[in-house]
Design a protein around this motif. Structure first.
Motif, PDB file in Angstrom:
ATOM      1  N   THR A 141       0.809  -1.222   0.000  1.00 36.79           N
ATOM      2  CA  THR A 141       0.000   0.000   0.000  1.00 36.79           C
ATOM      3  C   THR A 141       0.842   1.273   0.000  1.00 36.79           C
ATOM      4  OG1 THR A 141      -0.111   0.014   2.425  1.00 36.79           O
ATOM      5  CG2 THR A 141      -1.829  -1.210   1.241  1.00 36.79           C
ATOM      6  N   LYS A 142       2.175   1.138  -0.095  1.00 33.26           N
ATOM      7  CA  LYS A 142       3.074   2.284  -0.088  1.00 33.26           C
ATOM      8  C   LYS A 142       2.880   3.139   1.169  1.00 33.26           C
ATOM      9  CE  LYS A 142       3.465   2.392  -5.128  1.00 33.26           C
ATOM     10  NZ  LYS A 142       3.363   3.197  -6.367  1.00 33.26           N
ATOM     11  N   ALA A 143       2.777   2.457   2.291  1.00 28.93           N
ATOM     12  CA  ALA A 143       2.629   3.118   3.585  1.00 28.93           C
ATOM     13  C   ALA A 143       3.991   3.606   4.084  1.00 28.93           C
ATOM     14  CB  ALA A 143       2.016   2.151   4.593  1.00 28.93           C
ATOM     15  N   THR A 144       3.984   4.360   5.155  1.00 30.19           N
ATOM     16  CA  THR A 144       5.205   4.815   5.799  1.00 30.19           C
ATOM     17  C   THR A 144       5.509   3.898   6.980  1.00 30.19           C
ATOM     18  OG1 THR A 144       4.795   7.115   5.183  1.00 30.19           O
ATOM     19  CG2 THR A 144       6.343   6.719   6.993  1.00 30.19           C
ATOM     20  N   TYR A 145       6.731   3.386   7.029  1.00 24.87           N
ATOM     21  CA  TYR A 145       7.074   2.466   8.109  1.00 24.87           C
ATOM     22  C   TYR A 145       7.204   3.240   9.421  1.00 24.87           C
ATOM     23  CZ  TYR A 145       9.191  -1.535  10.426  1.00 24.87           C
ATOM     24  OH  TYR A 145       9.437  -2.581  11.281  1.00 24.87           O
ATOM     25  N   PRO A 146       6.584   2.720  10.505  1.00 17.86           N
ATOM     26  CA  PRO A 146       6.630   3.432  11.798  1.00 17.86           C
ATOM     27  C   PRO A 146       8.050   3.508  12.362  1.00 17.86           C
ATOM     28  CG  PRO A 146       4.894   1.757  11.765  1.00 17.86           C
ATOM     29  CD  PRO A 146       5.748   1.504  10.576  1.00 17.86           C
ATOM     30  N   LYS A 147       8.473   4.687  12.741  1.00 20.58           N
ATOM     31  CA  LYS A 147       9.834   4.891  13.231  1.00 20.58           C
ATOM     32  C   LYS A 147      10.068   4.258  14.601  1.00 20.58           C
ATOM     33  CE  LYS A 147      10.749   9.151  10.652  1.00 20.58           C
ATOM     34  NZ  LYS A 147      11.109  10.591  10.750  1.00 20.58           N
ATOM     35  N   HIS A 148       8.991   3.940  15.324  1.00 18.83           N
ATOM     36  CA  HIS A 148       9.178   3.365  16.657  1.00 18.83           C
ATOM     37  C   HIS A 148       9.474   1.867  16.608  1.00 18.83           C
ATOM     38  CE1 HIS A 148       4.799   3.709  15.768  1.00 18.83           C
ATOM     39  NE2 HIS A 148       4.773   2.440  16.148  1.00 18.83           N
ATOM     40  N   PHE A 149       9.433   1.268  15.415  1.00 19.97           N
ATOM     41  CA  PHE A 149       9.793  -0.140  15.260  1.00 19.97           C
ATOM     42  C   PHE A 149      11.163  -0.258  14.594  1.00 19.97           C
ATOM     43  CE2 PHE A 149       5.022  -1.162  14.979  1.00 19.97           C
ATOM     44  CZ  PHE A 149       4.975  -1.610  16.297  1.00 19.97           C
ATOM     45  N   VAL A 150      11.847  -1.380  14.843  1.00 15.90           N
ATOM     46  CA  VAL A 150      13.116  -1.651  14.168  1.00 15.90           C
ATOM     47  C   VAL A 150      12.877  -1.696  12.664  1.00 15.90           C
ATOM     48  CG1 VAL A 150      14.971  -3.336  13.858  1.00 15.90           C
ATOM     49  CG2 VAL A 150      14.024  -2.933  16.138  1.00 15.90           C
ATOM     50  N   SER A 151      13.722  -1.047  11.898  1.00 19.57           N
ATOM     51  CA  SER A 151      13.550  -0.995  10.442  1.00 19.57           C
ATOM     52  C   SER A 151      13.771  -2.359   9.802  1.00 19.57           C
ATOM     53  CB  SER A 151      14.532   0.010   9.835  1.00 19.57           C
ATOM     54  OG  SER A 151      14.282   1.310  10.317  1.00 19.57           O
ATOM     55  N   PRO A 152      13.072  -2.647   8.708  1.00 21.57           N
ATOM     56  CA  PRO A 152      13.263  -3.927   8.028  1.00 21.57           C
ATOM     57  C   PRO A 152      14.595  -3.984   7.292  1.00 21.57           C
ATOM     58  CG  PRO A 152      11.772  -2.529   6.776  1.00 21.57           C
ATOM     59  CD  PRO A 152      12.034  -1.814   8.069  1.00 21.57           C
ATOM     60  N   THR A 153      15.079  -5.189   7.093  1.00 21.66           N
ATOM     61  CA  THR A 153      16.292  -5.377   6.306  1.00 21.66           C
ATOM     62  C   THR A 153      16.041  -5.005   4.852  1.00 21.66           C
ATOM     63  OG1 THR A 153      16.808  -7.261   7.752  1.00 21.66           O
ATOM     64  CG2 THR A 153      18.113  -7.036   5.735  1.00 21.66           C
ATOM     65  N   LEU A 154      14.901  -5.442   4.337  1.00 19.74           N
ATOM     66  CA  LEU A 154      14.494  -5.148   2.959  1.00 19.74           C
ATOM     67  C   LEU A 154      13.048  -4.681   2.957  1.00 19.74           C
ATOM     68  CD1 LEU A 154      15.773  -8.383   1.130  1.00 19.74           C
ATOM     69  CD2 LEU A 154      16.891  -6.147   1.132  1.00 19.74           C
ATOM     70  N   THR A 155      12.715  -3.840   1.997  1.00 19.58           N
ATOM     71  CA  THR A 155      11.329  -3.444   1.770  1.00 19.58           C
ATOM     72  C   THR A 155      10.979  -3.719   0.311  1.00 19.58           C
ATOM     73  OG1 THR A 155      11.391  -1.703   3.452  1.00 19.58           O
ATOM     74  CG2 THR A 155       9.670  -1.541   1.771  1.00 19.58           C
ATOM     75  N   VAL A 156       9.855  -4.398   0.092  1.00 23.40           N
ATOM     76  CA  VAL A 156       9.400  -4.705  -1.265  1.00 23.40           C
ATOM     77  C   VAL A 156       7.924  -4.348  -1.376  1.00 23.40           C
ATOM     78  CG1 VAL A 156      11.092  -6.570  -1.558  1.00 23.40           C
ATOM     79  CG2 VAL A 156       8.799  -7.102  -0.677  1.00 23.40           C
ATOM     80  N   GLU A 157       7.460  -4.188  -2.598  1.00 27.19           N
ATOM     81  CA  GLU A 157       6.041  -3.943  -2.818  1.00 27.19           C
ATOM     82  C   GLU A 157       5.299  -5.217  -3.194  1.00 27.19           C
ATOM     83  OE1 GLU A 157       5.370  -0.721  -5.532  1.00 27.19           O
ATOM     84  OE2 GLU A 157       6.505   0.714  -4.322  1.00 27.19           O
ATOM     85  N   THR A 158       6.018  -6.217  -3.691  1.00 21.18           N
ATOM     86  CA  THR A 158       5.420  -7.507  -4.029  1.00 21.18           C
ATOM     87  C   THR A 158       6.377  -8.629  -3.626  1.00 21.18           C
ATOM     88  OG1 THR A 158       6.380  -7.725  -6.242  1.00 21.18           O
ATOM     89  CG2 THR A 158       4.321  -6.452  -6.057  1.00 21.18           C
ATOM     90  N   LEU A 159       5.823  -9.826  -3.436  1.00 20.31           N
ATOM     91  CA  LEU A 159       6.676 -10.959  -3.096  1.00 20.31           C
ATOM     92  C   LEU A 159       7.601 -11.336  -4.245  1.00 20.31           C
ATOM     93  CD1 LEU A 159       4.395 -13.412  -1.071  1.00 20.31           C
ATOM     94  CD2 LEU A 159       5.662 -11.410  -0.306  1.00 20.31           C
ATOM     95  N   GLY A 160       7.213 -10.971  -5.464  1.00 19.97           N
ATOM     96  CA  GLY A 160       8.045 -11.286  -6.622  1.00 19.97           C
ATOM     97  C   GLY A 160       9.378 -10.581  -6.625  1.00 19.97           C
ATOM     98  N   GLU A 161       9.523  -9.521  -5.829  1.00 22.92           N
ATOM     99  CA  GLU A 161      10.791  -8.786  -5.778  1.00 22.92           C
ATOM    100  C   GLU A 161      11.816  -9.426  -4.841  1.00 22.92           C
ATOM    101  OE1 GLU A 161      10.163  -4.555  -4.948  1.00 22.92           O
ATOM    102  OE2 GLU A 161       8.049  -4.862  -5.452  1.00 22.92           O
TER     103      GLU A 161
END
Length: 222
Positions: free
Chosen positions: A196-216
């Motif tokens: 959904t192209k949301a903004t990741y919450p800063k109060h959580f540990v950041s992800p190693t990778l961010t993708v929009e689909t599982l195919g990536e």
């Protein structure tokens, strides 16, 4: 990142499953579609509360009780018992997001080990992936039920690592930032699926990778 095979644990509800038919079910019985989102959030809320107090938390039991509460305060057009059955049936019959099949195929072809890891019953994930012809891509189907507290408790991910006999690199793949945060705190690498192209919450540990689909994911791992 590495070309070597890794182990990937996939959250199930919303990460793999498209819950829009549940909203359809709420609407069909006379409630509003947005009730579906608040109902699902209430399941997580109550499950987290129970598991954090060392109490038994069963996903479908909570879902049924909370569906009755959500629908009982709505102007439904059929008897309450029938409305609850309709919602639970819809939830138990959901299918995969469109990007799941190609994503799983590419990951399995690359030699990665794929597991589901759900707070709900493993049978639901197994049903969806079997019906989609993806069961042969999977190494296993895991649930916290009977083994550990709900995710995002550290023990949930540690138990998954032990049961899957994972010795190398492991990733948790999820749409939920709270799940990403929990897995990161347990020492896993993470993939946040941001359809959904949301903004990741800063109060959580950041992800190693961010993708929009599982195919990536496969190409990002490489």
């Amino acid at each position: 990142m590495t070309n070597a095979p890794v182990t990937l644990f996939f959250d199930v509800n919303e990460t793999l499953s498209d819950l829009s038919p549940v909203a359809d079910a709420f609407e069909a019985v006379g409630a509003t579609r947005d009730r579906a989102a608040s109902w699902f959030a209430s399941i997580l809320r109550d499950g987290f509360a129970l598991t954090s107090t060392d109490s038994d938390a069963r996903f479908l039991d909570i879902a049924t009780v909370n569906a009755r509460d959500a629908l009982g305060s709505s102007p439904i057009t059929i008897p309450l018992d029938d409305a609850v059955d309709a919602v639970i049936t819809a939830f138990s019959s959901v299918q995969l997001h469109e990007d799941v099949a190609p994503g799983f195929r590419s990951l399995a072809d690359a030699g990665h080990r794929l597991f589901t890891l759900s707070n709900g019953p493993a049978s639901n994930a197994e049903r969806m992936l079997t019906e989609a012809g993806l069961a042969d891509s999977m190494t296993g189907f895991l649930s916290v039920e009977g083994y550990s507290p709900w995710k995002p408790a550290r023990a949930a991910y540690e138990s998954a690592l032990t049961r899957s006999e994972t010795a190398g690199t492991a990733y948790l793949v999820a749409v939920h930032p709270w799940d990403i945060h929990g897995a990161a705190n347990a020492g896993l690498s993470t993939v946040w699926v941001n359809r959904t192209k949301a903004t990741y919450p800063k109060h959580f540990v950041s992800p190693t990778l961010t993708v929009e689909t599982l195919g990536e994911i496969d190409e990002r791992l490489a």
